[in-house]
Design a protein around this motif. Structure first.
Motif, PDB file in Angstrom:
ATOM      1  N   ARG A  19     -58.730 -10.361  30.244  1.00  0.00           N
ATOM      2  CA  ARG A  19     -58.685 -11.137  31.297  1.00  0.00           C
ATOM      3  C   ARG A  19     -59.416 -12.579  30.846  1.00  0.00           C
ATOM      4  O   ARG A  19     -58.608 -13.455  31.443  1.00  0.00           O
ATOM      5  N   THR A  20     -60.216 -12.601  30.338  1.00  0.00           N
ATOM      6  CA  THR A  20     -60.917 -13.766  30.231  1.00  0.00           C
ATOM      7  C   THR A  20     -60.439 -14.588  29.228  1.00  0.00           C
ATOM      8  O   THR A  20     -60.209 -15.674  29.213  1.00  0.00           O
ATOM      9  N   ARG A  21     -59.935 -14.033  28.137  1.00  0.00           N
ATOM     10  CA  ARG A  21     -59.175 -14.419  26.766  1.00  0.00           C
ATOM     11  C   ARG A  21     -58.006 -15.220  27.550  1.00  0.00           C
ATOM     12  O   ARG A  21     -57.501 -16.193  27.119  1.00  0.00           O
ATOM     13  N   ALA A  22     -57.009 -14.322  28.458  1.00  0.00           N
ATOM     14  CA  ALA A  22     -56.079 -14.874  28.876  1.00  0.00           C
ATOM     15  C   ALA A  22     -56.108 -16.119  29.911  1.00  0.00           C
ATOM     16  O   ALA A  22     -55.157 -17.220  29.745  1.00  0.00           O
ATOM     17  N   GLY A  23     -57.277 -16.148  30.595  1.00  0.00           N
ATOM     18  CA  GLY A  23     -57.621 -17.277  31.295  1.00  0.00           C
ATOM     19  C   GLY A  23     -57.856 -18.723  30.520  1.00  0.00           C
ATOM     20  O   GLY A  23     -57.324 -19.798  30.889  1.00  0.00           O
ATOM     21  N   LEU A  24     -58.756 -18.327  29.506  1.00  0.00           N
ATOM     22  CA  LEU A  24     -58.818 -19.490  28.489  1.00  0.00           C
ATOM     23  C   LEU A  24     -57.781 -19.966  27.877  1.00  0.00           C
ATOM     24  O   LEU A  24     -57.540 -21.312  27.663  1.00  0.00           O
ATOM     25  N   GLU A  25     -56.784 -19.140  27.227  1.00  0.00           N
ATOM     26  CA  GLU A  25     -55.595 -19.602  26.952  1.00  0.00           C
ATOM     27  C   GLU A  25     -54.652 -20.241  27.697  1.00  0.00           C
ATOM     28  O   GLU A  25     -54.036 -21.472  27.516  1.00  0.00           O
ATOM     29  N   ALA A  26     -54.674 -19.800  29.137  1.00  0.00           N
ATOM     30  CA  ALA A  26     -53.860 -20.738  30.108  1.00  0.00           C
ATOM     31  C   ALA A  26     -54.545 -22.061  30.454  1.00  0.00           C
ATOM     32  O   ALA A  26     -53.827 -23.008  30.749  1.00  0.00           O
ATOM     33  N   ALA A  27     -55.959 -22.077  30.540  1.00  0.00           N
ATOM     34  CA  ALA A  27     -56.558 -23.382  30.880  1.00  0.00           C
ATOM     35  C   ALA A  27     -56.314 -24.238  29.500  1.00  0.00           C
ATOM     36  O   ALA A  27     -56.036 -25.427  29.757  1.00  0.00           O
ATOM     37  N   ARG A  28     -56.195 -23.981  28.108  1.00  0.00           N
ATOM     38  CA  ARG A  28     -55.950 -24.744  27.025  1.00  0.00           C
ATOM     39  C   ARG A  28     -54.405 -25.223  27.296  1.00  0.00           C
ATOM     40  O   ARG A  28     -54.327 -26.204  27.000  1.00  0.00           O
ATOM     41  N   ALA A  29     -53.658 -24.400  27.540  1.00  0.00           N
ATOM     42  CA  ALA A  29     -52.125 -24.647  27.806  1.00  0.00           C
ATOM     43  C   ALA A  29     -52.008 -25.936  28.889  1.00  0.00           C
ATOM     44  O   ALA A  29     -51.105 -26.614  28.690  1.00  0.00           O
ATOM     45  N   ARG A  30     -53.100 -25.898  29.793  1.00  0.00           N
ATOM     46  CA  ARG A  30     -52.891 -26.812  31.010  1.00  0.00           C
ATOM     47  C   ARG A  30     -53.670 -28.243  30.559  1.00  0.00           C
ATOM     48  O   ARG A  30     -53.667 -29.096  31.074  1.00  0.00           O
ATOM     49  N   GLY A  31     -54.285 -28.141  29.182  1.00  0.00           N
ATOM     50  CA  GLY A  31     -54.830 -29.257  28.796  1.00  0.00           C
ATOM     51  C   GLY A  31     -56.356 -29.237  28.983  1.00  0.00           C
ATOM     52  O   GLY A  31     -57.027 -30.282  28.499  1.00  0.00           O
ATOM     53  N   ARG A  32     -56.939 -28.078  29.202  1.00  0.00           N
ATOM     54  CA  ARG A  32     -58.420 -28.201  29.619  1.00  0.00           C
ATOM     55  C   ARG A  32     -59.101 -27.599  28.578  1.00  0.00           C
ATOM     56  O   ARG A  32     -58.629 -27.057  27.682  1.00  0.00           O
ATOM     57  N   LYS A  33     -60.237 -28.204  28.279  1.00  0.00           N
ATOM     58  CA  LYS A  33     -60.977 -27.588  26.852  1.00  0.00           C
ATOM     59  C   LYS A  33     -62.528 -27.356  27.490  1.00  0.00           C
ATOM     60  O   LYS A  33     -62.855 -28.015  28.527  1.00  0.00           O
TER      61      LYS A  33
END
Length: 75
Positions: A19-33
């Motif tokens: 779940r953590t990995r999925a959340g980080l990937e979703a944030a990156r897809a939204r342009g967050r780093k």
């Protein structure tokens, strides 16, 4: 009994990691780093490097001018 509890704990740990990995990937897809924001932008970094290599100012003077620590200048 301990084996069952151990396997359940491992399963729960795997779910949290997934779940953590999925959340980080979703944030990156939204342009967050992630991570701490950079103190200096690229223009300031170039200026610090120019001053450092030209030996016009000391590291302490460069750090004071840019409002950063000495370790940031060295980094």
């Amino acid at each position: 009994m301990f084996n069952i509890f151990g396997s359940l704990a491992q399963f729960e740990s795997d779910l949290i990691r997934e779940r953590t990995r999925a959340g980080l990937e979703a944030a990156r897809a939204r342009g967050r780093k992630g991570g701490r924001p950079a103190k200096l932008d690229e223009k300031q970094v170039r200026e610090v490097r120019r001053l450092y290599w030209s030996r016009m100012m000391t590291v302490d003077q460069i750090a004071a001018m840019m409002h950063v620590g000495r370790s940031t200048v060295y980094r």
